[in-house]
Design a protein around this motif. Structure first.
Motif, PDB file in Angstrom:
ATOM      1  N   VAL A  83       0.854  -1.191   0.000  1.00 16.66           N
ATOM      2  CA  VAL A  83       0.000   0.000   0.000  1.00 16.66           C
ATOM      3  C   VAL A  83       0.885   1.234   0.000  1.00 16.66           C
ATOM      4  CG1 VAL A  83      -1.703   1.346   1.283  1.00 16.66           C
ATOM      5  CG2 VAL A  83      -1.935  -1.146   1.139  1.00 16.66           C
ATOM      6  N   LEU A  84       0.550   2.180  -0.856  1.00 16.31           N
ATOM      7  CA  LEU A  84       1.311   3.419  -1.009  1.00 16.31           C
ATOM      8  C   LEU A  84       0.426   4.600  -0.634  1.00 16.31           C
ATOM      9  CD1 LEU A  84       4.029   4.586  -2.169  1.00 16.31           C
ATOM     10  CD2 LEU A  84       2.859   4.737  -4.371  1.00 16.31           C
ATOM     11  N   HIS A  85       0.949   5.476   0.223  1.00 18.79           N
ATOM     12  CA  HIS A  85       0.220   6.697   0.592  1.00 18.79           C
ATOM     13  C   HIS A  85       1.188   7.875   0.547  1.00 18.79           C
ATOM     14  CE1 HIS A  85      -1.542   9.592   3.665  1.00 18.79           C
ATOM     15  NE2 HIS A  85      -2.376   9.600   2.652  1.00 18.79           N
ATOM     16  N   ILE A  86       1.085   8.671  -0.500  1.00 19.72           N
ATOM     17  CA  ILE A  86       2.037   9.781  -0.701  1.00 19.72           C
ATOM     18  C   ILE A  86       1.291  11.084  -0.984  1.00 19.72           C
ATOM     19  CG2 ILE A  86       3.968   8.355  -1.416  1.00 19.72           C
ATOM     20  CD1 ILE A  86       3.167   8.980  -4.344  1.00 19.72           C
ATOM     21  N   ASP A  87       0.145  11.265  -0.354  1.00 15.48           N
ATOM     22  CA  ASP A  87      -0.612  12.503  -0.526  1.00 15.48           C
ATOM     23  C   ASP A  87       0.232  13.724  -0.171  1.00 15.48           C
ATOM     24  OD1 ASP A  87      -2.739  10.954  -1.164  1.00 15.48           O
ATOM     25  OD2 ASP A  87      -4.090  11.747   0.361  1.00 15.48           O
ATOM     26  N   ASP A  88      -0.008  14.809  -0.886  1.00 14.19           N
ATOM     27  CA  ASP A  88       0.522  16.093  -0.437  1.00 14.19           C
ATOM     28  C   ASP A  88      -0.287  16.556   0.770  1.00 14.19           C
ATOM     29  OD1 ASP A  88       2.626  16.485  -2.107  1.00 14.19           O
ATOM     30  OD2 ASP A  88       1.554  17.711  -3.567  1.00 14.19           O
ATOM     31  N   THR A  89       0.380  17.125   1.742  1.00 10.42           N
ATOM     32  CA  THR A  89      -0.310  17.660   2.905  1.00 10.42           C
ATOM     33  C   THR A  89      -0.287  19.179   2.840  1.00 10.42           C
ATOM     34  OG1 THR A  89       1.635  17.885   4.325  1.00 10.42           O
ATOM     35  CG2 THR A  89       0.620  15.699   4.202  1.00 10.42           C
ATOM     36  N   SER A  90      -0.943  19.800   3.793  1.00 13.42           N
ATOM     37  CA  SER A  90      -0.912  21.266   3.873  1.00 13.42           C
ATOM     38  C   SER A  90       0.386  21.740   4.521  1.00 13.42           C
ATOM     39  CB  SER A  90      -2.111  21.770   4.682  1.00 13.42           C
ATOM     40  OG  SER A  90      -2.102  21.202   5.986  1.00 13.42           O
ATOM     41  N   MET A  91       1.237  20.782   4.914  1.00 13.63           N
ATOM     42  CA  MET A  91       2.512  21.111   5.558  1.00 13.63           C
ATOM     43  C   MET A  91       3.643  20.592   4.675  1.00 13.63           C
ATOM     44  SD  MET A  91       1.538  20.174   9.526  1.00 13.63           S
ATOM     45  CE  MET A  91       0.553  18.725   9.104  1.00 13.63           C
ATOM     46  N   PRO A  92       4.279  21.440   3.873  1.00 15.06           N
ATOM     47  CA  PRO A  92       5.327  20.991   2.955  1.00 15.06           C
ATOM     48  C   PRO A  92       6.460  20.220   3.628  1.00 15.06           C
ATOM     49  CG  PRO A  92       4.701  23.245   2.437  1.00 15.06           C
ATOM     50  CD  PRO A  92       4.008  22.895   3.731  1.00 15.06           C
ATOM     51  N   HIS A  93       6.731  20.526   4.894  1.00 16.15           N
ATOM     52  CA  HIS A  93       7.836  19.863   5.596  1.00 16.15           C
ATOM     53  C   HIS A  93       7.498  18.433   6.000  1.00 16.15           C
ATOM     54  CE1 HIS A  93       5.323  22.222   8.360  1.00 16.15           C
ATOM     55  NE2 HIS A  93       5.510  21.246   9.229  1.00 16.15           N
ATOM     56  N   ARG A  94       6.308  17.937   5.600  1.00 16.87           N
ATOM     57  CA  ARG A  94       5.938  16.548   5.895  1.00 16.87           C
ATOM     58  C   ARG A  94       5.620  15.765   4.621  1.00 16.87           C
ATOM     59  NH1 ARG A  94       2.068  16.275  11.119  1.00 16.87           N
ATOM     60  NH2 ARG A  94       2.569  14.067  10.820  1.00 16.87           N
ATOM     61  N   ASN A  95       5.939  16.344   3.466  1.00 21.31           N
ATOM     62  CA  ASN A  95       5.657  15.677   2.199  1.00 21.31           C
ATOM     63  C   ASN A  95       6.854  14.857   1.732  1.00 21.31           C
ATOM     64  OD1 ASN A  95       3.078  16.804   2.072  1.00 21.31           O
ATOM     65  ND2 ASN A  95       3.779  18.618   0.967  1.00 21.31           N
ATOM     66  N   ALA A  96       6.679  14.168   0.606  1.00 21.80           N
ATOM     67  CA  ALA A  96       7.769  13.393  -0.015  1.00 21.80           C
ATOM     68  C   ALA A  96       7.882  13.831  -1.465  1.00 21.80           C
ATOM     69  CB  ALA A  96       7.481  11.893   0.073  1.00 21.80           C
ATOM     70  N   ARG A  97       9.009  14.450  -1.814  1.00 20.05           N
ATOM     71  CA  ARG A  97       9.191  15.060  -3.129  1.00 20.05           C
ATOM     72  C   ARG A  97      10.283  14.374  -3.949  1.00 20.05           C
ATOM     73  NH1 ARG A  97       5.020  18.937  -3.650  1.00 20.05           N
ATOM     74  NH2 ARG A  97       4.863  20.167  -1.743  1.00 20.05           N
ATOM     75  N   ASP A  98      10.219  14.623  -5.259  1.00 15.68           N
ATOM     76  CA  ASP A  98      11.308  14.341  -6.215  1.00 15.68           C
ATOM     77  C   ASP A  98      11.599  12.853  -6.437  1.00 15.68           C
ATOM     78  OD1 ASP A  98      11.539  17.102  -6.312  1.00 15.68           O
ATOM     79  OD2 ASP A  98      13.176  17.165  -4.865  1.00 15.68           O
ATOM     80  N   ILE A  99      10.691  11.971  -6.047  1.00 12.75           N
ATOM     81  CA  ILE A  99      10.912  10.540  -6.217  1.00 12.75           C
ATOM     82  C   ILE A  99      10.415  10.094  -7.591  1.00 12.75           C
ATOM     83  CG2 ILE A  99      10.335   8.228  -5.351  1.00 12.75           C
ATOM     84  CD1 ILE A  99       9.854   9.670  -2.593  1.00 12.75           C
ATOM     85  N   ASP A 100      11.212   9.314  -8.287  1.00  7.88           N
ATOM     86  CA  ASP A 100      10.787   8.728  -9.555  1.00  7.88           C
ATOM     87  C   ASP A 100       9.970   7.478  -9.219  1.00  7.88           C
ATOM     88  OD1 ASP A 100      10.461   7.517 -12.024  1.00  7.88           O
ATOM     89  OD2 ASP A 100      12.467   8.017 -12.725  1.00  7.88           O
TER      90      ASP A 100
END
Length: 241
Positions: A83-100
Motif C-alpha cells: 500500500v502506497l500513501h504519498i498525498d501532499d499535505t498542507s505542511m510541505p515539511h511533511r511531504n515526499a518530493r522528487d521521487i521517480d
C-alpha cells in the motif's frame, strides 16, 4: 469510550467490545475526564506516546499503539500487495518530493507485488487506486499488505498499530518522538542542511510545525530519490530473515 464518533470504528475488531458513550446513554457523566488536546504539542521534544501516558495517568512501560483486524479472514483483497500513501499535505515539511515513482513501481512489480495507492490529495497516480471511505475498509486493506510505504500520517500510524511493516518518510518530524519500537519500521530520512534546524517540526509548541528556513515550499529534508525507497524496501525485507 468517548471519542469523535467517526473514530470509534478504529476499534471495531478489538478482542473485547468497545462502545461509544452515546451507545450506552447520552446522560452519562464520566467519573474522570482525560483531555489529550494539545498534549504532545505542548511538549514537542518528548515522545508523544510517553506524553499521552502521563496525561492519562497510565503507569508502566509505554509501547506503540495497537489495533486489530480479523486475520482469520479466508482471503485478503489482493494476493500479494503493498500500500502506497504519498498525498501532499498542507505542511510541505511533511511531504515526499522528487521521487521517480515509476522506477519504484517497476521494482515492486518485478518482485511480484501489486501496488495499491490510497489517499485523497494525490500529487501522482501510481498503481491501482483504492477509495477507502470507511475506516474498517482502510484497516482491512492495510492489514493484508506485505508492507506500507508512506508519509508520516494517520494511515501509516494505523499500519504500525496493526503490526504491518512500514516504510515512512520523516521530513521535519523525528519519528523517535512518535514511536517506541522500530522493529517493523524503516525510516527514510534526508538530512537538513543545518544541524541546528534538523527536525525543526519540534522546535516550538505548534500543531503544524514551522516553515523551512531554506525553502518553505520544498524543504530539503523532503527531497528524496527512488534509490532511497528501493534501499529501504530491501532493508525491510532483510529484517524478515
Amino acid at each position: 469510550l468517548d471519542t469523535m464518533p467517526e473514530f470509534i470504528n478504529l476499534f471495531f475488531n478489538y478482542p473485547h467490545t468497545i462502545k461509544h458513550i452515546s451507545q450506552i446513554s447520552e446522560d452519562i457523566i464520566p467519573d474522570k475526564m482525560i483531555n489529550l488536546d494539545m498534549a504532545y504539542e505542548t511538549y514537542p521534544k518528548e515522545n508523544a506516546i510517553d506524553v499521552y501516558y502521563q496525561f492519562a495517568g497510565i503507569k508502566g512501560q509505554s509501547r506503540n499503539a495497537k489495533l486489530y483486524v480479523n486475520k482469520n479472514a479466508p482471503k485478503w483483497i489482493f494476493e500479494k500487495y503493498v500500500v502506497l500513501h504519498i498525498d501532499d499535505t498542507s505542511m510541505p515539511h511533511r511531504n515526499a518530493r522528487d521521487i521517480d515513482w515509476v522506477k519504484v513501481y517497476s521494482f515492486l512489480k518485478d518482485k511480484g507485488y501489486e501496488v495499491i495507492q490510497v489517499g485523497k490529495r494525490k500529487s501522482e497516480t501510481i498503481g491501482v487506486q483504492m477509495h477507502t471511505e470507511e475506516i474498517p475498509m482502510l484497516m482491512y486493506l492495510l492489514a493484508g499488505a506485505e508492507f506500507v510505504i508512506g508519509i508520516d500520517s494517520g494511515i501509516t500510524q494505523i499500519a504500525v498499530a496493526l503490526g504491518v511493516k512500514s516504510i515512512i518518510f520523516t521530513g521535519a518530524v523525528d519519528l523517535r518522538l512518535r514511536y517506541k519500537s522500530f522493529d517493523k519500521i524503516e525510516v527514510i530520512k534526508t538530512p537538513c542542511p543545518s544541524e541546528v534546524h534538523e527536525y525543526c517540526y519540534h522546535s516550538k509548541v505548534s500543531t503544524v510545525g514551522v516553515s523551512c528556513v531554506f525553502d518553505k515550499d520544498n524543504p530539503p529534508c523532503t527531497q528524496y530519490s527512488h534509490l532511497q525507497v528501493i534501499n529501504s524496501i530491501n532493508n525491510l525485507l532483510c529484517k524478515e530473515k
